[in-house]
Motif scaffolding. Structure first.
Motif, mmCIF file in Angstrom:
data_model
loop_
_atom_site.group_PDB
_atom_site.id
_atom_site.type_symbol
_atom_site.label_atom_id
_atom_site.label_comp_id
_atom_site.label_asym_id
_atom_site.label_seq_id
_atom_site.Cartn_x
_atom_site.Cartn_y
_atom_site.Cartn_z
ATOM 1 N N ASN A 166 6.539 -2.891 -9.016
ATOM 2 C CA ASN A 166 7.099 -4.116 -9.493
ATOM 3 C C ASN A 166 5.823 -4.942 -10.295
ATOM 4 O O ASN A 166 4.567 -4.621 -9.779
ATOM 5 N N LEU A 222 4.428 -8.898 -10.735
ATOM 6 C CA LEU A 222 4.189 -10.266 -10.183
ATOM 7 C C LEU A 222 3.937 -10.959 -11.551
ATOM 8 O O LEU A 222 3.053 -10.913 -12.099
ATOM 9 N N ASP A 278 -4.570 -12.482 1.236
ATOM 10 C CA ASP A 278 -4.239 -12.895 2.555
ATOM 11 C C ASP A 278 -3.959 -11.339 3.272
ATOM 12 O O ASP A 278 -2.899 -10.987 3.159
ATOM 13 N N GLY A 279 -4.855 -10.882 4.044
ATOM 14 C CA GLY A 279 -4.735 -9.558 4.564
ATOM 15 C C GLY A 279 -4.246 -8.581 3.341
ATOM 16 O O GLY A 279 -5.234 -8.419 2.505
ATOM 17 N N GLU A 280 -3.445 -7.808 3.250
ATOM 18 C CA GLU A 280 -2.967 -6.898 2.264
ATOM 19 C C GLU A 280 -2.036 -7.444 1.295
ATOM 20 O O GLU A 280 -1.451 -6.838 0.279
ATOM 21 N N CYS A 281 -2.020 -8.926 1.304
ATOM 22 C CA CYS A 281 -0.982 -9.461 0.362
ATOM 23 C C CYS A 281 -1.700 -10.248 -0.727
ATOM 24 O O CYS A 281 -2.816 -10.875 -0.409
ATOM 25 N N ARG A 291 4.319 -14.752 -0.471
ATOM 26 C CA ARG A 291 3.444 -13.815 0.060
ATOM 27 C C ARG A 291 4.135 -12.301 -0.770
ATOM 28 O O ARG A 291 5.084 -12.122 -0.619
ATOM 29 N N PHE A 292 3.114 -11.583 -1.478
ATOM 30 C CA PHE A 292 3.782 -10.337 -2.050
ATOM 31 C C PHE A 292 2.695 -9.081 -1.414
ATOM 32 O O PHE A 292 1.503 -9.159 -1.866
ATOM 33 N N PRO A 293 3.172 -8.277 -0.814
ATOM 34 C CA PRO A 293 2.314 -7.119 -0.385
ATOM 35 C C PRO A 293 1.760 -6.350 -1.533
ATOM 36 O O PRO A 293 2.529 -6.128 -2.418
ATOM 37 N N HIS A 320 0.738 -3.347 -1.965
ATOM 38 C CA HIS A 320 1.543 -1.942 -2.328
ATOM 39 C C HIS A 320 2.564 -1.797 -2.954
ATOM 40 O O HIS A 320 3.090 -0.775 -3.560
#
Lengths: 96, 343
Positions: B6, B8, B20-23, B35-37, B39
């Motif tokens: 996808n 964004l 934020d981490g993997e997001c 929040r959107f991962p 990957h």
């Protein structure tokens, strides 16, 4: 494929909060939180192996539990949501 | 195998994106967060006043997620690019080809064949579906002239001649484009392409969708290790993604133009969804932009059979597949570049 991850973390000793936080963080990296301890993770097999490994490392198998529901890639017809806070469709329009 | 992910789109003014981490963490001015991962993403497109933290930019570059910055109205401003990665031998070969007029012409001819054949298919489809509502004779005329262009394309030598044929084909195609706009009356009249700024609603929609398409094609080229800035048909110019524009030619008519046509013909966008400034420039409002983005993303999920690979895939993945085929051709694994013929 969509994997549903749910967990239960024991809080009776002081270390539960840390495990809970770290499990939630791992899930958040791969999916979206749909309820308090329930995550929908849209992952490919490689990513799932990584996430699963991370989760198994975090939990204390004597006290906590993890449940994985494998909904496959055709998960849309297996899912129905009622009520507030419907999660977003990972393939839908991402617009903020 | 790569999957279709996808994109964004961030249109909320004042939003700030951070890692934020993997997001990707999107913070809006009213304090809400989303929040959107990473990957699950192929690209991030920021409209207007949207900030992105350097760490997130770095992380996205590492993961081959393309980031573009556009004005609030969709005019391209900038993109971020990570450290140059991928196969240097492939890129060097691409530069050699781009320097070699004859080699460039070979690739350019394939791309243009895709463009002309697909433009033809769009006209044919319009005649078939709406024979009663449009001037079929006029379209038939245009079809014959496009056939002629396609035939001459095969014989054309050198880039200049190819460009000449392309210009003529584009002229023929856009001269009858207005016939295919079936709704909207005067508000959606189309009298030829104009841009920077677009002076009518159709041009406004076309330019916006082309910008979205350019973002996706560029990111596909980068993923396979080609340099999107060095084109064969489009010559080098600072800031212009020449190769992305080359590869886009195949997709313009059946992907972008048809999207615009169906948005208007199904009355998903109306004349009221635009504002006209004093200088005559036409801008779309937030609601229209949202509708277009939604339709664009939906179109990318449509499944087609790839004409060369005979494999079913979402249209959004076709950009990537075409980039991959082009890379194979440049590398010498494929004798020719097979353009995407839409059927």
């Amino acid at each position: 494929m969509l994997v549903l991850v749910s967990y239960d973390v024991d809080f009776r000793d002081g270390t539960g909060a840390r495990r809970l936080r770290r499990i939630a963080r791992a899930c958040q990296d791969y999916g979206q939180r749909v309820q308090y301890s329930l995550f929908e993770c849209d992952v490919d097999p490689a990513q799932w192996t990584k996430l699963r490994g991370r989760l198994l490392e975090e939990i204390d198998k004597d006290k906590d539990s993890l449940r994985f529901y494998y909904l496959g890639s055709n998960w849309r017809r297996r899912l129905e949501h009622v009520g507030a806070k419907a999660g977003r469709d990972p393939d839908g329009l991402l617009l903020v | 195998m790569k999957t279709h992910c996808n994109t964004l789109y961030v249109t909320s003014q004042g939003a700030y994106l951070s890692k934020d981490g993997e997001c990707v963490l999107v913070r809006l001015e009213d304090g809400t967060k989303a929040r959107f991962p990473v990957h699950t993403l192929d690209g991030v497109v920021c409209f207007g006043n949207v900030g992105v933290s350097p760490f997130l930019l770095g992380h996205l570059a590492e993961r081959d997620v393309a980031v573009s910055f556009l004005t609030a109205y969709g005019k391209f401003l900038a993109r971020s690019q990570g450290p140059v990665s991928g196969n240097v031998l492939l890129r060097r070969e691409q530069y050699r080809w781009a320097d070699d007029g004859e080699r460039s012409a070979l690739v350019a001819r394939c791309v243009l064949a895709g463009k002309i054949v697909n433009a033809r298919s769009v006209l044919r489809r319009a005649v078939r579906d709406h024979a009663d509502k449009l001037d079929a004779a006029r379209l038939g005329d245009a079809l014959a002239r496009l056939d002629d262009c396609a035939a001459r394309l095969e014989r054309a030598q050198g880039l200049e001649m190819l460009r000449g044929v392309e210009g003529e084909a584009a002229g023929v195609y856009f001269a009858v484009f207005d016939e295919m706009v079936l709704r909207g009356g005067e508000a959606f009249r189309f009298a030829g392409r104009n841009r920077r700024p677009p002076l009518d609603r159709i041009n406004c929609l076309l330019s916006f969708v082309y910008t979205l398409l350019a973002h996706d094609v560029r990111s596909a080229l980068e993923c396979v290790g080609l340099d999107p800035a060095v084109g064969f048909l489009h010559r080098d110019r600072p800031g212009r993604p020449g190769l992305a524009l080359d590869l886009m030619e195949e997709f313009r008519s059946f992907f972008a133009d048809r999207l615009v046509l169906s948005l208007v013909n199904r009355e998903q966008v109306g004349p009221g969804g635009f504002t006209v400034t004093e200088s005559g420039a036409v801008l779309m409002d937030d609601g229209t932009r949202r509708t277009v983005l939604e339709a664009y993303q939906k179109r990318k999920r449509d499944v087609l059979t790839h004409p060369f690979l005979k494999e079913k895939m979402p249209l959004g993945l076709a950009f990537h597949t075409q980039a991959l085929l082009l890379a194979r051709h440049v590398r010498g694994d494929l004798d020719g570049y097979p353009p995407f013929f839409w059927q």
